[in-house]
Design a protein around this motif. Sequence first.
Motif, short mmCIF file in Angstrom:
data_model
loop_
_atom_site.label_atom_id
_atom_site.label_comp_id
_atom_site.label_asym_id
_atom_site.label_seq_id
_atom_site.Cartn_x
_atom_site.Cartn_y
_atom_site.Cartn_z
N MET A 85 0.93 -1.31 0.06
CA MET A 85 0.04 0.05 0.11
C MET A 85 0.81 1.24 -0.11
N SER A 86 0.51 2.20 -0.78
CA SER A 86 1.36 3.45 -1.05
C SER A 86 0.98 4.48 0.03
N ALA A 87 2.09 5.16 0.77
CA ALA A 87 1.74 6.28 1.39
C ALA A 87 1.57 7.73 0.69
N ILE A 88 2.24 7.49 -0.27
CA ILE A 88 2.20 8.77 -0.97
C ILE A 88 1.12 8.72 -1.98
N PHE A 89 0.21 9.93 -2.23
CA PHE A 89 -0.93 10.03 -3.15
C PHE A 89 -1.21 11.45 -3.34
N LEU A 90 -1.93 11.81 -4.46
CA LEU A 90 -2.44 13.03 -4.65
C LEU A 90 -3.58 13.14 -3.89
N GLN A 91 -3.83 14.26 -3.21
CA GLN A 91 -4.97 14.54 -2.26
C GLN A 91 -6.30 14.72 -3.52
N SER A 92 -5.84 15.15 -4.68
CA SER A 92 -7.05 15.09 -5.76
C SER A 92 -7.63 13.95 -6.06
N GLU A 93 -6.92 12.92 -5.75
CA GLU A 93 -7.36 11.47 -6.21
C GLU A 93 -7.98 10.64 -5.14
N VAL A 94 -7.99 11.17 -3.79
CA VAL A 94 -8.51 10.62 -2.65
C VAL A 94 -9.66 11.32 -2.19
N GLU A 95 -11.03 10.52 -2.07
CA GLU A 95 -12.04 11.52 -1.49
C GLU A 95 -11.98 11.74 0.14
N ASN A 96 -11.57 10.83 0.68
CA ASN A 96 -11.45 11.06 2.02
C ASN A 96 -10.01 10.12 2.69
N PRO A 97 -9.05 11.07 3.02
CA PRO A 97 -7.72 10.34 3.29
C PRO A 97 -7.61 10.06 4.83
N TYR A 98 -8.62 10.61 5.21
CA TYR A 98 -8.67 10.34 6.91
C TYR A 98 -8.83 8.83 7.40
N SER A 99 -9.74 8.34 6.56
CA SER A 99 -10.19 6.83 6.89
C SER A 99 -8.86 5.96 6.56
N ASN A 131 -21.02 21.86 -6.63
CA ASN A 131 -20.55 20.38 -6.49
C ASN A 131 -19.85 20.14 -5.29
N GLU A 132 -19.52 18.92 -5.30
CA GLU A 132 -18.65 18.48 -3.97
C GLU A 132 -17.02 19.07 -4.28
N ILE A 133 -16.45 19.40 -3.18
CA ILE A 133 -15.16 20.08 -3.18
C ILE A 133 -14.22 19.24 -3.92
N GLU A 134 -13.49 19.79 -5.08
CA GLU A 134 -12.32 19.19 -5.48
C GLU A 134 -11.06 19.69 -5.02
N TYR A 135 -10.03 19.09 -4.83
CA TYR A 135 -8.68 19.29 -4.18
C TYR A 135 -7.69 19.45 -5.37
N GLU A 136 -6.55 20.45 -5.03
CA GLU A 136 -5.41 20.32 -5.88
C GLU A 136 -4.55 19.23 -5.85
N PRO A 137 -3.88 18.84 -7.25
CA PRO A 137 -3.28 17.65 -7.47
C PRO A 137 -1.78 17.79 -6.57
N MET A 138 -1.99 17.94 -5.11
CA MET A 138 -0.57 17.93 -4.31
C MET A 138 -0.45 16.72 -3.41
N ILE A 139 0.60 16.53 -3.00
CA ILE A 139 0.95 15.35 -1.99
C ILE A 139 0.92 15.89 -0.70
N ASN A 140 1.55 17.05 -0.41
CA ASN A 140 1.60 17.39 0.77
C ASN A 140 0.38 18.34 1.42
N ALA A 141 -0.29 18.86 0.67
CA ALA A 141 -1.28 19.74 1.09
C ALA A 141 -2.75 19.47 0.52
N ARG A 142 -3.55 19.50 1.30
CA ARG A 142 -5.22 19.26 0.82
C ARG A 142 -5.99 20.85 0.28
N LEU A 143 -5.64 21.19 -0.43
CA LEU A 143 -6.32 22.52 -0.80
C LEU A 143 -7.63 22.83 -1.75
N PRO A 144 -8.61 23.02 -1.39
CA PRO A 144 -9.87 23.06 -2.38
C PRO A 144 -9.36 23.88 -3.66
N LYS A 145 -9.92 23.32 -4.69
CA LYS A 145 -9.69 24.17 -5.86
C LYS A 145 -10.63 25.51 -6.00
#
Length: 384
Positions: free
Chosen positions: A1-15, A363-377
Amino acid sequence: MSAIFLQSEVENPYSFYQKMTKEQPVYWDETNKIWAIYSYAACVELLNNTAATIPVLTANNELNRSATTIIENLARLSNGIQHEIAKETAQILFSYLKTVGIHTILEELLPERLLQNQINWVDLVCKKLPVLTVLKSFDFNKKDSDFICKKIAQLVKIMQPHKTAEAIEEINKVAEEIYSITERHFVTLPFYEALIRKISDLYPISQTEIFSICVSNLIGLFIQSYDAGSGLLSNSLLQLLSKENFSKDKVDKICIQKMVVETLRFDPPIHNTRRIASKDIQLNNSTIKKNDSLLLVLAAANRDPNHFANAMNFDTERNNNHDHLTFGTGGHMCLAKHFSVTIATETLYYLVDNYKNISISGNEIEYEPMINARLPKAIWISLL
């Protein structure tokens, strides 16, 4: 399992964070060759461990002289004596930061003619207000402030560890001009000579070097305020307007400040930071080898149930919310901590104090394609 991902590709990283914090709080990601650290205790241990050093962003040969100077002098990118000098400089700069009325900047950013329609809160306010606050606090003129504010999105790419050819081109286009503007303005500041003298008395380096460090760290304040400031303003507004957290009649400035602090714990803009092991480190029965890379997932640590009661709940009255690790801890704690909280608090209070109805649409909030930050577009809102 990968610890590194783009926040734009994950609906809820907290789970995912919750699962890892419980099952593998110190995890070796074989694919990415990096240690991912999820628990609060382990993150704190590494943040305070002098053997877990901040990776230095080495200047790419294709970057121009101004960009290279900025990279080499930023306080948050260095260790050892260089870090101490740069951090001291940044602290002194913060001490001279003048108080600026946030409401006056908001009145400029939110003219009446724009409020007749829905507005994009992210573009109109979040990406401008923090940077403009710093600029106005140091008395930059309108022309220079407008230029820096307009171009800062290109300059912040200087913080990327791996820069594309396109990013390098964008950085080079603006770095020289922003450095020149800041350099020219810095010598007009009333504390200029006192600052140079103080650093010179503390450290055995030339005044030319001190000058470069000061200018670079002032630019560093612009960079630092952009992504993190934008994200905090965005995420705090989302929490303010959520049904379970928002009741306009009961909101005052103290209430909003508590909500901002809890947002920094519960849904921070910056999710992770990196370190490099300068020697072997023992952590949770694992041996982190010298030169191993570390990914400290601060957003996971902030929801660690071993440190925060009912960690998955948004609770402004929890007595240890200030323990969040969003700004780090120890010697590398982010200097903008109180500055960021103040801006977000004053901004949200301005909204609830001046508008009867604040609502989110779209619509539902989309996020920037970043690894270290979860920023709404974008966050589309109506203000009435």
